[in-house]
Design a protein around this motif. Structure first.
Motif, short mmCIF file in Angstrom:
data_model
loop_
_atom_site.label_atom_id
_atom_site.label_comp_id
_atom_site.label_asym_id
_atom_site.label_seq_id
_atom_site.Cartn_x
_atom_site.Cartn_y
_atom_site.Cartn_z
N MET A 183 0.83 -1.18 0.00
CA MET A 183 0.00 0.00 0.00
C MET A 183 0.87 1.25 0.00
O MET A 183 0.58 2.21 -0.69
CB MET A 183 -0.92 -0.03 1.20
CG MET A 183 -1.91 1.10 1.19
SD MET A 183 -3.05 1.15 2.56
CE MET A 183 -3.56 -0.51 2.70
N ALA A 184 1.94 1.22 0.79
CA ALA A 184 2.82 2.38 0.84
C ALA A 184 3.46 2.62 -0.52
O ALA A 184 3.66 3.76 -0.92
CB ALA A 184 3.88 2.19 1.91
N TRP B 43 4.27 -17.17 -1.93
CA TRP B 43 4.08 -16.94 -3.36
C TRP B 43 3.36 -15.62 -3.62
O TRP B 43 3.64 -14.93 -4.60
CB TRP B 43 3.32 -18.10 -4.01
CG TRP B 43 4.23 -19.25 -4.30
CD1 TRP B 43 4.33 -20.42 -3.61
CD2 TRP B 43 5.21 -19.31 -5.34
NE1 TRP B 43 5.30 -21.22 -4.16
CE2 TRP B 43 5.85 -20.57 -5.23
CE3 TRP B 43 5.61 -18.46 -6.35
CZ2 TRP B 43 6.86 -20.96 -6.10
CZ3 TRP B 43 6.61 -18.85 -7.21
CH2 TRP B 43 7.23 -20.09 -7.08
N ALA B 44 2.43 -15.26 -2.75
CA ALA B 44 1.74 -13.97 -2.90
C ALA B 44 2.72 -12.82 -2.75
O ALA B 44 2.66 -11.83 -3.49
CB ALA B 44 0.61 -13.86 -1.89
N TYR C 51 5.95 -8.51 -5.00
CA TYR C 51 7.25 -7.84 -5.16
C TYR C 51 7.62 -7.69 -6.63
O TYR C 51 8.12 -6.64 -7.04
CB TYR C 51 8.34 -8.59 -4.41
CG TYR C 51 8.20 -8.54 -2.91
CD1 TYR C 51 7.56 -7.49 -2.27
CD2 TYR C 51 8.72 -9.54 -2.12
CE1 TYR C 51 7.43 -7.44 -0.90
CE2 TYR C 51 8.60 -9.51 -0.73
CZ TYR C 51 7.96 -8.45 -0.13
OH TYR C 51 7.83 -8.41 1.22
N ILE C 52 7.37 -8.71 -7.42
CA ILE C 52 7.72 -8.63 -8.84
C ILE C 52 6.85 -7.60 -9.55
O ILE C 52 7.35 -6.79 -10.34
CB ILE C 52 7.62 -10.02 -9.50
CG1 ILE C 52 8.74 -10.91 -8.99
CG2 ILE C 52 7.66 -9.91 -11.01
CD1 ILE C 52 8.65 -12.35 -9.43
N SER C 53 5.55 -7.60 -9.27
CA SER C 53 4.67 -6.63 -9.93
C SER C 53 4.97 -5.21 -9.45
O SER C 53 4.92 -4.26 -10.24
CB SER C 53 3.21 -6.98 -9.70
OG SER C 53 2.90 -6.95 -8.32
N THR C 54 5.30 -5.04 -8.18
CA THR C 54 5.65 -3.72 -7.67
C THR C 54 6.95 -3.23 -8.29
O THR C 54 7.09 -2.05 -8.63
CB THR C 54 5.77 -3.75 -6.13
OG1 THR C 54 4.54 -4.19 -5.58
CG2 THR C 54 6.11 -2.39 -5.58
N LEU C 55 7.89 -4.14 -8.47
CA LEU C 55 9.16 -3.78 -9.11
C LEU C 55 8.93 -3.27 -10.53
O LEU C 55 9.47 -2.24 -10.93
CB LEU C 55 10.10 -4.98 -9.10
CG LEU C 55 11.46 -4.77 -9.76
CD1 LEU C 55 12.27 -3.76 -8.97
CD2 LEU C 55 12.19 -6.08 -9.85
N ALA C 56 8.11 -3.99 -11.28
CA ALA C 56 7.80 -3.55 -12.65
C ALA C 56 7.11 -2.20 -12.64
O ALA C 56 7.39 -1.33 -13.48
CB ALA C 56 6.93 -4.59 -13.34
N PHE C 57 6.23 -1.99 -11.68
CA PHE C 57 5.54 -0.71 -11.57
C PHE C 57 6.53 0.41 -11.25
O PHE C 57 6.47 1.49 -11.84
CB PHE C 57 4.45 -0.80 -10.51
CG PHE C 57 3.69 0.47 -10.31
CD1 PHE C 57 2.77 0.89 -11.25
CD2 PHE C 57 3.92 1.26 -9.20
CE1 PHE C 57 2.05 2.08 -11.07
CE2 PHE C 57 3.22 2.44 -9.01
CZ PHE C 57 2.29 2.84 -9.95
#
Length: 192
Positions: A1-2, A73-74, A79-85
């Protein structure tokens, strides 16, 4: 969220146009309240479980091995999707400040053009954060404190400039007239 709040300039532009200044303030306050609840939950869980492992340990204690596996896994997916973002958002922010870097081949995602130079800069920022974390928690903590202080200075600067040079007319109408209907209240929970 942060992390979403940190680079929230992307959805907030549409949020502001759709709901007005009052809607934006309400949305940010709602997100801040949720962040406080999450922080309090983590504070309570971390004192209850003194082992390292965070959400994986909490999932194991509450739901057993399957809950722990799901939590792990969640987290990896988050983390992977946040990294791409972050890679895309940081380069988009930099290209907004310095538009001359938006050159080279590009691809389009969700109607936004992402140029090669922007992508390279975003990946370089990601690698810098990786290196800071690689060299230990002490350095990471110092960098986080520095970034927090810079964020406070930036926030105070925005408040001072807003009150000294701002105009109340820019706030009005506080809420968009098209979104005042009762049933459209639930749209606040969906950022386009």
């Amino acid at each position: 969220m942060a992390s979403l709040a940190a680079v929230g300039f992307i959805p907030i532009v549409n949020f502001f146009k759709t709901y007005g200044a009052g809607g934006e303030i309400f949305g940010l306050l709602a997100a801040a309240c949720l962040a406080v609840l999450v922080s309090l939950s983590f504070a309570e869980l971390s004192t209850t479980f003194s082992r390292s492992g965070g959400e994986v340990v909490y999932g194991y204690a509450a739901f057993g091995k399957k809950g722990s596996l799901f939590a792990g896994w969640a987290l990896l997916g988050a983390y992977i999707s946040t990294l791409a973002f972050y890679v895309t958002a940081s380069s988009l922010l930099i290209s907004t400040i310095f538009p001359q870097i938006a050159i080279g081949p590009y691809y389009s995602f969700a109607g936004v053009k992402v140029y090669l130079t922007e992508l390279v800069i975003g990946i370089a920022i990601m690698l810098l954060v990786f290196l800071i974390n690689y060299f230990g928690a002490k350095l990471t903590g110092r960098v986080q404190i520095l970034m927090f202080l810079l964020l406070v200075v930036l926030g105070l600067s925005l408040v001072v400039v807003g009150f000294s040079r701002g105009n109340v007319a820019n706030f009005l109408p506080a809420f968009s007239q098209s979104k005042i209907k009762y049933l459209q209240f639930f749209d606040l929970f969906y950022l386009q």
